[in-house]
Design a protein around this motif. Structure first.
Motif, PDB file in Angstrom:
ATOM      1  N   LYS A   1     -23.151  14.005  16.430  1.00 56.29           N
ATOM      2  CA  LYS A   1     -24.452  13.661  17.008  1.00 56.29           C
ATOM      3  C   LYS A   1     -25.581  13.927  16.013  1.00 56.29           C
ATOM      4  N   GLU A   2     -25.544  15.081  15.346  1.00 59.42           N
ATOM      5  CA  GLU A   2     -26.593  15.413  14.388  1.00 59.42           C
ATOM      6  C   GLU A   2     -26.649  14.396  13.249  1.00 59.42           C
ATOM      7  N   HIS A   3     -25.505  14.054  12.683  1.00 59.48           N
ATOM      8  CA  HIS A   3     -25.473  13.092  11.578  1.00 59.48           C
ATOM      9  C   HIS A   3     -25.927  11.705  12.032  1.00 59.48           C
ATOM     10  N   VAL A   4     -25.460  11.264  13.177  1.00 58.61           N
ATOM     11  CA  VAL A   4     -25.835   9.941  13.669  1.00 58.61           C
ATOM     12  C   VAL A   4     -27.322   9.895  14.004  1.00 58.61           C
ATOM     13  N   GLU A   5     -27.846  10.923  14.640  1.00 60.08           N
ATOM     14  CA  GLU A   5     -29.278  10.960  14.959  1.00 60.08           C
ATOM     15  C   GLU A   5     -30.123  10.918  13.695  1.00 60.08           C
ATOM     16  N   ASN A   6     -29.760  11.726  12.703  1.00 62.94           N
ATOM     17  CA  ASN A   6     -30.516  11.747  11.445  1.00 62.94           C
ATOM     18  C   ASN A   6     -30.428  10.411  10.722  1.00 62.94           C
ATOM     19  N   CYS A   7     -29.252   9.848  10.700  1.00 65.07           N
ATOM     20  CA  CYS A   7     -29.046   8.559  10.039  1.00 65.07           C
ATOM     21  C   CYS A   7     -29.811   7.456  10.764  1.00 65.07           C
ATOM     22  N   SER A   8     -29.711   7.415  12.085  1.00 68.78           N
ATOM     23  CA  SER A   8     -30.424   6.397  12.865  1.00 68.78           C
ATOM     24  C   SER A   8     -31.929   6.508  12.683  1.00 68.78           C
ATOM     25  N   ALA A   9     -32.437   7.727  12.684  1.00 71.80           N
ATOM     26  CA  ALA A   9     -33.882   7.931  12.509  1.00 71.80           C
ATOM     27  C   ALA A   9     -34.332   7.422  11.140  1.00 71.80           C
ATOM     28  N   LEU A  10     -33.565   7.715  10.116  1.00 74.93           N
ATOM     29  CA  LEU A  10     -33.902   7.235   8.771  1.00 74.93           C
ATOM     30  C   LEU A  10     -33.873   5.713   8.710  1.00 74.93           C
ATOM     31  N   LEU A  11     -32.831   5.115   9.251  1.00 73.78           N
ATOM     32  CA  LEU A  11     -32.724   3.658   9.245  1.00 73.78           C
ATOM     33  C   LEU A  11     -33.870   3.027  10.030  1.00 73.78           C
ATOM     34  N   ALA A  12     -34.237   3.624  11.153  1.00 73.01           N
ATOM     35  CA  ALA A  12     -35.348   3.099  11.953  1.00 73.01           C
ATOM     36  C   ALA A  12     -36.657   3.174  11.166  1.00 73.01           C
ATOM     37  N   ARG A  13     -36.882   4.297  10.477  1.00 77.92           N
ATOM     38  CA  ARG A  13     -38.098   4.424   9.661  1.00 77.92           C
ATOM     39  C   ARG A  13     -38.144   3.362   8.564  1.00 77.92           C
ATOM     40  N   ARG A  14     -36.980   2.991   8.048  1.00 81.83           N
ATOM     41  CA  ARG A  14     -36.899   1.998   6.972  1.00 81.83           C
ATOM     42  C   ARG A  14     -36.836   0.569   7.527  1.00 81.83           C
ATOM     43  N   GLY A  15     -36.729   0.432   8.838  1.00 78.49           N
ATOM     44  CA  GLY A  15     -36.654  -0.893   9.456  1.00 78.49           C
ATOM     45  C   GLY A  15     -35.340  -1.603   9.183  1.00 78.49           C
ATOM     46  N   LEU A  16     -34.245  -0.847   9.072  1.00 77.45           N
ATOM     47  CA  LEU A  16     -32.942  -1.420   8.738  1.00 77.45           C
ATOM     48  C   LEU A  16     -32.033  -1.477   9.956  1.00 77.45           C
ATOM     49  N   HIS A  17     -31.271  -2.584  10.049  1.00 77.10           N
ATOM     50  CA  HIS A  17     -30.334  -2.803  11.148  1.00 77.10           C
ATOM     51  C   HIS A  17     -28.902  -2.772  10.635  1.00 77.10           C
ATOM     52  N   LEU A  18     -27.991  -2.274  11.473  1.00 82.08           N
ATOM     53  CA  LEU A  18     -26.573  -2.127  11.133  1.00 82.08           C
ATOM     54  C   LEU A  18     -25.677  -3.028  11.966  1.00 82.08           C
ATOM     55  N   ALA A  19     -24.561  -3.411  11.358  1.00 83.24           N
ATOM     56  CA  ALA A  19     -23.467  -4.065  12.078  1.00 83.24           C
ATOM     57  C   ALA A  19     -22.162  -3.509  11.523  1.00 83.24           C
ATOM     58  N   PHE A  20     -21.166  -3.382  12.382  1.00 80.65           N
ATOM     59  CA  PHE A  20     -19.893  -2.780  11.999  1.00 80.65           C
ATOM     60  C   PHE A  20     -18.725  -3.730  12.196  1.00 80.65           C
ATOM     61  N   ALA A  21     -17.753  -3.660  11.286  1.00 78.13           N
ATOM     62  CA  ALA A  21     -16.432  -4.262  11.449  1.00 78.13           C
ATOM     63  C   ALA A  21     -15.461  -3.098  11.363  1.00 78.13           C
ATOM     64  N   GLU A  22     -14.884  -2.729  12.492  1.00 71.21           N
ATOM     65  CA  GLU A  22     -14.077  -1.517  12.558  1.00 71.21           C
ATOM     66  C   GLU A  22     -12.629  -1.816  12.922  1.00 71.21           C
ATOM     67  N   SER A  23     -11.735  -1.251  12.142  1.00 71.28           N
ATOM     68  CA  SER A  23     -10.318  -1.338  12.442  1.00 71.28           C
ATOM     69  C   SER A  23      -9.846   0.038  12.908  1.00 71.28           C
TER      70      SER A  23
END
Length: 164
Positions: free
Chosen positions: A8-30
């Motif tokens: 949770k801590e890593h995802v929250e920090n990462c999401s907050a940084l990406l949001a500040r930078r205006g970046l969107h993610l998409a995943f291809a997960e196996s």
């Protein structure tokens, strides 16, 4: 999921940084079977960063949905950096995002497991229009531990690359 607070801590920090930078993610997960998209969907900034994901656990989805060439899969195995990279690039045709992330690997015995590629081997590929990052890691523990470590490591890679 084990180690909930660490994830949770890593995802929250990462999401907050990406949001500040205006970046969107998409995943291809196996191997992670949607776990990355699921934890990012629970972050405070999920609506600002997560576009979506594709779970392609079975090889037929890598071929049929993501259009990964069968010859590439046969040559390198479904759990390889070459296939992970192809999945990540093909994801760009399905989901518009700034950063596309592909993950394959071995969370349990079987598949393409070998002495050179033991259980715990995970392949992570991040693609942005200006850069690409590929990393192979061998994590220890059971399948759930391996997935947790993969999530945390993917967040670290993203934050390092994006500037957090």
């Amino acid at each position: 999921m084990r180690q909930d607070e660490q994830v949770k801590e890593h995802v929250e920090n990462c999401s907050a940084l990406l949001a500040r930078r205006g970046l969107h993610l998409a995943f291809a997960e196996s191997a992670t079977a949607g776990a990355l998209a699921a934890v990012f969907s629970q972050s405070r900034d999920s609506g600002d960063v997560l576009k979506g994901g594709v779970v392609c656990y079975d090889v037929c989805l890598k071929e049929d949905l993501l259009k990964v060439p069968r010859a590439l899969i046969e040559r390198y195995t479904p759990e390889s950096m070459e296939v992970t990279q192809a999945m990540t690039y093909q994801l760009r045709d399905l989901i518009a995002a700034d950063i596309h992330i592909g993950v394959t690997g071995l969370t349990k015995p079987g598949g393409s497991e070998s002495p050179e590629k033991p259980v715990g081997t995970m392949f992570i590929c991040l693609v942005h229009r200006d850069w690409e990052l590929q990393e192979t890691r061998v994590f220890k523990g059971d399948g759930e531990d391996i997935i947790v470590q993969t999530i945390v490591h993917t967040c670290r890679l993203l934050m390092d690359k994006v500037g957090g």
